[in-house]
Enzyme design. Structure first.
Site, PDB file in Angstrom:
ATOM      1  N   ARG A  61       0.833  -1.209   0.000  1.00  0.00           N
ATOM      2  CA  ARG A  61       0.000   0.000   0.000  1.00  0.00           C
ATOM      3  C   ARG A  61       0.868   1.259   0.000  1.00  0.00           C
ATOM      4  O   ARG A  61       0.548   2.249  -0.688  1.00  0.00           O
ATOM      5  CB  ARG A  61      -0.931  -0.010   1.211  1.00  0.00           C
ATOM      6  CG  ARG A  61      -1.930   1.142   1.257  1.00  0.00           C
ATOM      7  CD  ARG A  61      -2.964   0.896   2.348  1.00  0.00           C
ATOM      8  NE  ARG A  61      -3.995   1.937   2.368  1.00  0.00           N
ATOM      9  CZ  ARG A  61      -4.012   2.943   3.235  1.00  0.00           C
ATOM     10  NH1 ARG A  61      -3.047   3.064   4.145  1.00  0.00           N
ATOM     11  NH2 ARG A  61      -4.993   3.835   3.196  1.00  0.00           N
ATOM     12  N   HIS A  65       0.561   4.155  -2.809  1.00  0.00           N
ATOM     13  CA  HIS A  65       0.303   5.543  -2.422  1.00  0.00           C
ATOM     14  C   HIS A  65       1.475   6.452  -2.778  1.00  0.00           C
ATOM     15  O   HIS A  65       1.277   7.647  -3.004  1.00  0.00           O
ATOM     16  CB  HIS A  65      -0.007   5.626  -0.929  1.00  0.00           C
ATOM     17  CG  HIS A  65      -1.404   5.205  -0.596  1.00  0.00           C
ATOM     18  ND1 HIS A  65      -2.102   5.697   0.485  1.00  0.00           N
ATOM     19  CD2 HIS A  65      -2.236   4.331  -1.210  1.00  0.00           C
ATOM     20  CE1 HIS A  65      -3.312   5.149   0.523  1.00  0.00           C
ATOM     21  NE2 HIS A  65      -3.412   4.304  -0.492  1.00  0.00           N
ATOM     22  N   GLU A  87       3.132  13.916   2.910  1.00  0.00           N
ATOM     23  CA  GLU A  87       2.021  13.019   2.592  1.00  0.00           C
ATOM     24  C   GLU A  87       1.577  12.132   3.755  1.00  0.00           C
ATOM     25  O   GLU A  87       0.484  11.569   3.730  1.00  0.00           O
ATOM     26  CB  GLU A  87       2.423  12.128   1.406  1.00  0.00           C
ATOM     27  CG  GLU A  87       2.758  12.912   0.147  1.00  0.00           C
ATOM     28  CD  GLU A  87       3.462  12.073  -0.907  1.00  0.00           C
ATOM     29  OE1 GLU A  87       3.235  10.846  -0.952  1.00  0.00           O
ATOM     30  OE2 GLU A  87       4.253  12.639  -1.688  1.00  0.00           O
ATOM     31  N   ASN A  93      -3.674   8.595   4.219  1.00  0.00           N
ATOM     32  CA  ASN A  93      -2.541   7.974   4.911  1.00  0.00           C
ATOM     33  C   ASN A  93      -2.578   8.100   6.431  1.00  0.00           C
ATOM     34  O   ASN A  93      -2.019   7.254   7.140  1.00  0.00           O
ATOM     35  CB  ASN A  93      -1.228   8.585   4.413  1.00  0.00           C
ATOM     36  CG  ASN A  93      -1.006   8.362   2.931  1.00  0.00           C
ATOM     37  OD1 ASN A  93      -1.383   7.323   2.391  1.00  0.00           O
ATOM     38  ND2 ASN A  93      -0.375   9.323   2.259  1.00  0.00           N
ATOM     39  N   HIS A 192      -5.855  -6.224  -2.631  1.00  0.00           N
ATOM     40  CA  HIS A 192      -6.725  -6.374  -1.467  1.00  0.00           C
ATOM     41  C   HIS A 192      -7.003  -7.842  -1.137  1.00  0.00           C
ATOM     42  O   HIS A 192      -7.857  -8.128  -0.297  1.00  0.00           O
ATOM     43  CB  HIS A 192      -8.033  -5.617  -1.687  1.00  0.00           C
ATOM     44  CG  HIS A 192      -7.887  -4.134  -1.570  1.00  0.00           C
ATOM     45  ND1 HIS A 192      -8.926  -3.248  -1.757  1.00  0.00           N
ATOM     46  CD2 HIS A 192      -6.803  -3.366  -1.283  1.00  0.00           C
ATOM     47  CE1 HIS A 192      -8.488  -2.008  -1.594  1.00  0.00           C
ATOM     48  NE2 HIS A 192      -7.202  -2.055  -1.314  1.00  0.00           N
ATOM     49  N   THR A 193      -6.286  -8.738  -1.770  1.00  0.00           N
ATOM     50  CA  THR A 193      -6.351 -10.140  -1.351  1.00  0.00           C
ATOM     51  C   THR A 193      -5.584 -10.352  -0.047  1.00  0.00           C
ATOM     52  O   THR A 193      -5.673 -11.414   0.576  1.00  0.00           O
ATOM     53  CB  THR A 193      -5.796 -11.076  -2.443  1.00  0.00           C
ATOM     54  OG1 THR A 193      -6.022 -12.439  -2.067  1.00  0.00           O
ATOM     55  CG2 THR A 193      -4.300 -10.878  -2.657  1.00  0.00           C
ATOM     56  N   ASP A 237      -9.835  -9.649   2.392  1.00  0.00           N
ATOM     57  CA  ASP A 237     -10.181 -10.906   1.734  1.00  0.00           C
ATOM     58  C   ASP A 237     -10.704 -11.861   2.800  1.00  0.00           C
ATOM     59  O   ASP A 237      -9.966 -12.284   3.692  1.00  0.00           O
ATOM     60  CB  ASP A 237      -8.950 -11.480   1.035  1.00  0.00           C
ATOM     61  CG  ASP A 237      -9.201 -12.832   0.378  1.00  0.00           C
ATOM     62  OD1 ASP A 237     -10.335 -13.346   0.457  1.00  0.00           O
ATOM     63  OD2 ASP A 237      -8.264 -13.390  -0.216  1.00  0.00           O
ATOM     64  N   ASP A 245      -3.552 -14.520  -3.295  1.00  0.00           N
ATOM     65  CA  ASP A 245      -4.161 -15.386  -4.306  1.00  0.00           C
ATOM     66  C   ASP A 245      -5.362 -14.666  -4.905  1.00  0.00           C
ATOM     67  O   ASP A 245      -5.521 -13.459  -4.727  1.00  0.00           O
ATOM     68  CB  ASP A 245      -4.548 -16.735  -3.694  1.00  0.00           C
ATOM     69  CG  ASP A 245      -5.522 -16.589  -2.508  1.00  0.00           C
ATOM     70  OD1 ASP A 245      -6.137 -15.502  -2.364  1.00  0.00           O
ATOM     71  OD2 ASP A 245      -5.660 -17.550  -1.743  1.00  0.00           O
TER      72      ASP A 245
END
Length: 317
Positions: A61, A65, A87, A93, A192-193, A237, A245
């Site tokens: 991530r 970002h 940032e 964040n 996002h798994t 997930d 996966d």
């Protein structure tokens, strides 16, 4: 003949000049100056991920970002100074971006082996790749040669990162603005798994959206009340939160996407067929994800004599 040779030489020199100006990245950039770089990054990441599997998602991530805000230049790693507000405390964040200390540890180990040679931007790119691989995901040749920004912009971070309430058209246009097409976007969303999200980012989806499995919504509501508990975590997930996966796409097909922006990928729109394909074909997802990561890693890098090689990833030299 002499004129032809002169023309060829001129074209050759012009080609070299163009390459220099654009600053081509290369997977062998540090082969001569820091030959053990990749082993150092991998071993330090392995320690971090073995301690906390979620860290692989956190580093991935950070890289996303970083790249989406003025390019892959490690600007996200800079602490605020009197000269700029960076940032780290931008809305996407603040109290959620994490893993800075892991990048610090990698940088320290790299500096011990190759002083003032490897950029923080390249370390972050390598660490993101290794985190994915350590959790069973694909690997790829990371293109290297980025240099580090000397400044950062909170306002740019606030305006360049698509949020968890984004609709499909916003997601597609946000990625297109960075040179990434809709297929890249859907593949990269597969990040996002792994990882977790805060209740404040998925509350509206599980309480208000119609395109969510009712039993899944009830499960998530147990740890995400209608008010309060904004920082409570849930896995992105449902199936295999610590394995990289295609479980994320099976979740979407079952209407068990955690974020509104996740379920938007499978909601009667243009990405439905690709989500279905990824949900039954992990190899296709892995291939497309790796290719999209290389593309994302090439967003507006600082090369040549632009930027610097930071000695401390948190501050400019």
């Amino acid at each position: 003949m002499a004129s032809l040779m002169q023309t060829l030489v001129t074209l050759s020199l012009l080609s070299l000049f163009v390459c220099y100006v654009h600053g081509q990245l290369s997977s062998t950039f540090y082969a001569g100056t820091c030959p053990n770089l990749q082993q150092i990054v991998r071993s330090t990441m392995a320690q971090a991920v073995n301690k906390e599997p979620r860290m692989a998602a956190s580093i991935l991530r950070l890289f996303f970002h970083d790249c989406f805000v003025n390019g892959c230049d490690a600007s996200i790693l800079l602490d605020d100074t009197a000269a700029f507000t960076g940032e780290k405390n931008a809305s996407p964040n603040r109290n959620s971006a994490r893993g800075y200390e892991v990048i610090d540890a990698i940088k320290s180990n790299v500096e011990a082996a190759c002083r003032a040679t490897v950029s923080c931007a390249d370390i972050l790119a390598l660490a993101a790749r290794d985190g994915v691989a350590l959790l069973g995901g694909p690997t790829w040749a990371v293109q290297l040669g980025r240099r580090d920004a000397r400044t950062a912009s909170q306002s740019d971070a606030n305006s360049n990162l698509p949020g968890p309430s984004s609709g499909l058209s916003t997601l597609i246009s946000s990625f297109a603005a960075k040179g990434l097409n809709a297929r890249d976007m859907t593949a990269l969303s597969g990040a996002h798994t792994i990882g977790q999200a805060q209740c404040g980012n998925f509350r509206s989806h599980i309480y208000n959206d119609a395109n969510v499995n009712s039993s899944f919504a009830a499960l998530r509501k147990r740890n995400c009340p209608s008010s309060g508990g904004d920082g409570n975590l849930a896995p992105l997930d449902l199936e295999t939160p610590n394995r990289f996966d295609n479980g994320y796409y099976r979740d979407l097909v079952a209407k068990k996407g955690l974020l509104h922006s996740d379920q938007e990928l499978f909601n009667g729109g243009s990405q439905d067929s690709l989500v279905r394909q990824y949900s039954v074909n992990n190899a296709a997802f892995s291939r497309d994800f790796a290719a999209a990561m290389v593309k994302m890693g090439a967003i507006s890098p600082l090369t040549g004599n632009r930027g610097e090689i930071r000695l401390n990833c948190r501050k400019a030299n």
